[in-house]
Design an enzyme around this catalytic site. Structure first.
Site, PDB file in Angstrom:
ATOM      1  N   TYR A  86      19.066  15.124   7.604  1.00 57.42           N
ATOM      2  CA  TYR A  86      17.842  15.119   6.812  1.00 57.42           C
ATOM      3  C   TYR A  86      16.920  16.344   6.813  1.00 57.42           C
ATOM      4  O   TYR A  86      16.391  16.382   7.979  1.00 57.42           O
ATOM      5  CB  TYR A  86      17.091  13.724   6.643  1.00 57.42           C
ATOM      6  CG  TYR A  86      16.235  13.743   5.496  1.00 57.42           C
ATOM      7  CD1 TYR A  86      16.943  13.213   4.348  1.00 57.42           C
ATOM      8  CD2 TYR A  86      14.918  13.986   5.722  1.00 57.42           C
ATOM      9  CE1 TYR A  86      15.841  12.882   3.364  1.00 57.42           C
ATOM     10  CE2 TYR A  86      13.889  13.667   4.631  1.00 57.42           C
ATOM     11  CZ  TYR A  86      14.551  13.297   3.500  1.00 57.42           C
ATOM     12  OH  TYR A  86      13.639  13.043   2.637  1.00 57.42           O
TER      13      TYR A  86
ATOM     14  N   GLY B 208       6.018  10.520   3.976  1.00 59.64           N
ATOM     15  CA  GLY B 208       7.319   9.873   4.473  1.00 59.64           C
ATOM     16  C   GLY B 208       8.261   9.895   3.363  1.00 59.64           C
ATOM     17  O   GLY B 208       7.931  10.551   2.082  1.00 59.64           O
ATOM     18  N   LYS B 209       9.494   9.656   3.562  1.00 58.14           N
ATOM     19  CA  LYS B 209      10.602   9.616   2.571  1.00 58.14           C
ATOM     20  C   LYS B 209      10.131   8.705   1.218  1.00 58.14           C
ATOM     21  O   LYS B 209      10.414   9.192   0.299  1.00 58.14           O
ATOM     22  CB  LYS B 209      11.884   9.073   2.987  1.00 58.14           C
ATOM     23  CG  LYS B 209      12.543   9.926   3.784  1.00 58.14           C
ATOM     24  CD  LYS B 209      14.029   9.387   4.031  1.00 58.14           C
ATOM     25  CE  LYS B 209      14.653  10.096   5.384  1.00 58.14           C
ATOM     26  NZ  LYS B 209      15.822   9.332   5.888  1.00 58.14           N
ATOM     27  N   ARG B 210       9.404   7.933   1.547  1.00 60.88           N
ATOM     28  CA  ARG B 210       8.865   7.045   0.594  1.00 60.88           C
ATOM     29  C   ARG B 210       7.848   7.538  -0.426  1.00 60.88           C
ATOM     30  O   ARG B 210       7.497   6.950  -1.466  1.00 60.88           O
ATOM     31  CB  ARG B 210       8.730   5.492   1.069  1.00 60.88           C
ATOM     32  CG  ARG B 210       9.921   4.549   0.917  1.00 60.88           C
ATOM     33  CD  ARG B 210       9.514   3.283   1.343  1.00 60.88           C
ATOM     34  NE  ARG B 210      10.373   2.664   2.375  1.00 60.88           N
ATOM     35  CZ  ARG B 210       9.721   2.308   3.614  1.00 60.88           C
ATOM     36  NH1 ARG B 210       8.360   2.428   3.779  1.00 60.88           N
ATOM     37  NH2 ARG B 210      10.304   2.043   4.493  1.00 60.88           N
ATOM     38  N   ASP B 211       7.304   8.387  -0.066  1.00 58.88           N
ATOM     39  CA  ASP B 211       6.251   9.114  -0.781  1.00 58.88           C
ATOM     40  C   ASP B 211       6.527   9.819  -1.855  1.00 58.88           C
ATOM     41  O   ASP B 211       5.893  10.834  -2.520  1.00 58.88           O
ATOM     42  CB  ASP B 211       5.065   9.817  -0.070  1.00 58.88           C
ATOM     43  CG  ASP B 211       4.622   9.036   1.214  1.00 58.88           C
ATOM     44  OD1 ASP B 211       4.253   7.697   0.743  1.00 58.88           O
ATOM     45  OD2 ASP B 211       4.769   9.279   2.153  1.00 58.88           O
TER      46      ASP B 211
END
Ligand code: GLU
Length: 479
Positions: free
Chosen positions: A14, A245-248
């Site tokens: 990633y 982070g990925k969730r942002d």
């Protein structure tokens, strides 16, 4: 002194935008000073290793235009450039530490460790390995981790971005150098590699700042002079004070690329995320970045990630390429982004469509949504037409009359080019006594059934006489 920098990613599959920024700054510093950039693949954490991830890293760097002077593919005098192939080198350095009494094999079992941790938490004191060194240290052999035997003391050092740093001896501990699988830890391997490869500027994320005293202790024990330390600020989530982070909502670089972000825009955006040259300039080419980059203008506080800004920059770059390099140059970048319906049309037609729509694109993948009707007749949807905010005041009979008048006017045109179309549309406005929003929305919707299109005379010109009139006639008989 030749400046030697490195980018040392782990092949985990990633590619976070922070990873890429950690490549850009070392690249810029090396190029600005006619130095060298080394690419080193840190693949000793076999549990996190992902097949194909190295190729993805190489491909991403090439896409961004960041070439390296030593590393995979290009080779170099300090190889191999994969840490997994350098085990012998790490073991040789480890043996030096064993010999000087600064490393020991640690047979402590996980159960014993748990016990020690529990003791400390009951006594409310921090757990440190160095207080629990094994009484009998066995000879080091595969299957037993090798630990550094630290000598706690205070450290002061200068970080090129974070400034003068100082820590007390309590942060020093016996860190693992070689794991029980025989691979080195990051902590040990990067120090050995940076030294062997002659790295002068160690540029990496600020998350390693707190481990720096332990690294300084290792440099000392190995008789090495540390490189200049350049800690790059965190990239912060769009809101709040946490790391991105990925969730942002931030996508990986690979996804942005698939979505039609141009390499130039990505490079420009990331370079300016945590660095500026003190001017108002926002658009930078790679050459301008190389020229203007400076370590002392890297900011020491977190840099806020802003996708809107990235999209804006991408739009600017789309226009810049079109304006400076021409429609064909931009077209070359767009092949993967057209709707399926476009595949039977030739390059010239694509370029004509691109030339009237490029200044509305934020990403190249907008082409997929925004250009379908140039390649295939849209589905007629009379509801959409009559409910349009400019048309709903008109009755269906009025709409039909207006459409028929437009068809007559346009059919009579001798030349179907932008100027003639513009003149005819203006005359129609005067003749029908309608507002531009009414007349033009009607014709635009009838030929496209799309939420927006480029200027009407340009849209009609590109669609051509036959297609435009056939679509208008089809709608007139469907009202
Ligand atoms: N392999 C580390 C990572 O990907 C690199 C840290 C460094 O640049 O030294 O986080």
């Amino acid at each position: 002194m030749e400046i030697i920098t490195r980018f040392a990613p782990s092949p985990t599959g990633y590619i976070h935008i922070g990873n890429v920024r950690s490549a850009i700054y070392p690249y810029l510093l090396a190029r600005q000073n006619k130095g060298k950039l080394i690419l080193r693949i840190e693949d000793t954490d076999r549990a996190r290793y992902v097949e194909g991830a190295t190729e993805l890293i190489e491909d991403t760097l090439k896409w961004l235009g960041l070439d390296w002077d030593e590393g995979p593919i290009v080779g170099g005098p300090n190889g191999p450039y994969f840490q997994s192939e350098r085990t012998e080198i790490y073991h040789a350095w480890a043996r030096k530490l064993i010999k000087s009494g600064r490393a020991y094999a640690d047979p402590t079992t996980p159960e014993q460790l748990d016990q020690y941790r529990k003791e400390c938490s009951e006594k409310k004191i921090p757990f440190l390995y160095r207080n629990y060194r094994p009484k009998n240290m066995p000879e080091w052999k595969p299957g037993i981790p090798l630990r550094f035997k630290t000598e706690p003391k205070e450290y002061s050092w200068h970080d090129e971005v974070m400034g003068d740093m100082h820590t007390g001896s309590e942060v020093l501990d016996d860190i693992i150098l070689i794991k029980k699988d025989g691979y080195p830890t990051y902590n040990f391997a990067h120090i050995v590699d940076d030294a062997e490869m002659g790295v002068t500027h160690l540029m990496r994320g600020v998350e390693y700042l707190s481990s720096t005293p332990n690294y300084l202790a290792l440099y000392e024990a190995l008789n090495l002079t540390p490189p200049k330390i350049v800690s790059l600020p965190h990239i912060l989530a769009p809101q709040g004070n946490k790391k991105l982070g990925k969730r942002d909502g931030a996508k990986s670089v690979t996804e942005y690329r698939k979505d039609g972000i141009l390499a130039e825009a990505m490079l420009n955006y990331l370079a300016c995320l945590g660095w500026n040259d003190g001017t108002e300039q926002e658009i930078y080419t790679k050459e301008e970045l190389i020229k203007n980059f400076s370590l002392d203008r890297i900011q020491n506080s977190g840099a806020r990630y802003d996708e809107t800004k990235l999209l804006w920059l991408n739009g600017q770059w789309i226009r810049k390429i079109f304006d400076e390099q021409g429609a064909e140059a931009l077209y070359e970048r767009t092949h993967a982004f057209w709707p399926d319906s476009a595949k039977n049309y030739d390059d010239q037609y694509h370029i004509k469509v691109l030339a009237i729509i490029y200044d509305r694109l934020k990403t190249l993948s907008d082409l997929r949504e925004m250009t379908d009707y140039f390649f295939v007749d849209p589905t007629i949807n009379i509801d959409l037409l009559v409910n349009n905010k400019f048309l709903k005041k008109l009755s269906e009979a009025e709409l039909e009359t207006l459409l028929k008048k437009s068809i007559t006017k346009l059919t009579a045109l001798k030349k179907w080019d932008a100027d003639s179309l513009q003149t005819a549309l203006n005359e129609l406005l005067a003749e029908t006594n309608k507002k531009p929003a009414e007349l033009f929305s009607l014709i635009r919707i009838a030929v496209s059934f799309a939420p927006f299109s480029p200027a009407l005379h340009l849209t009609l010109e590109v669609l051509g006489r036959d297609v435009s009139l056939a679509r208008l006639n089809a709608v007139a008989s469907a009202i």
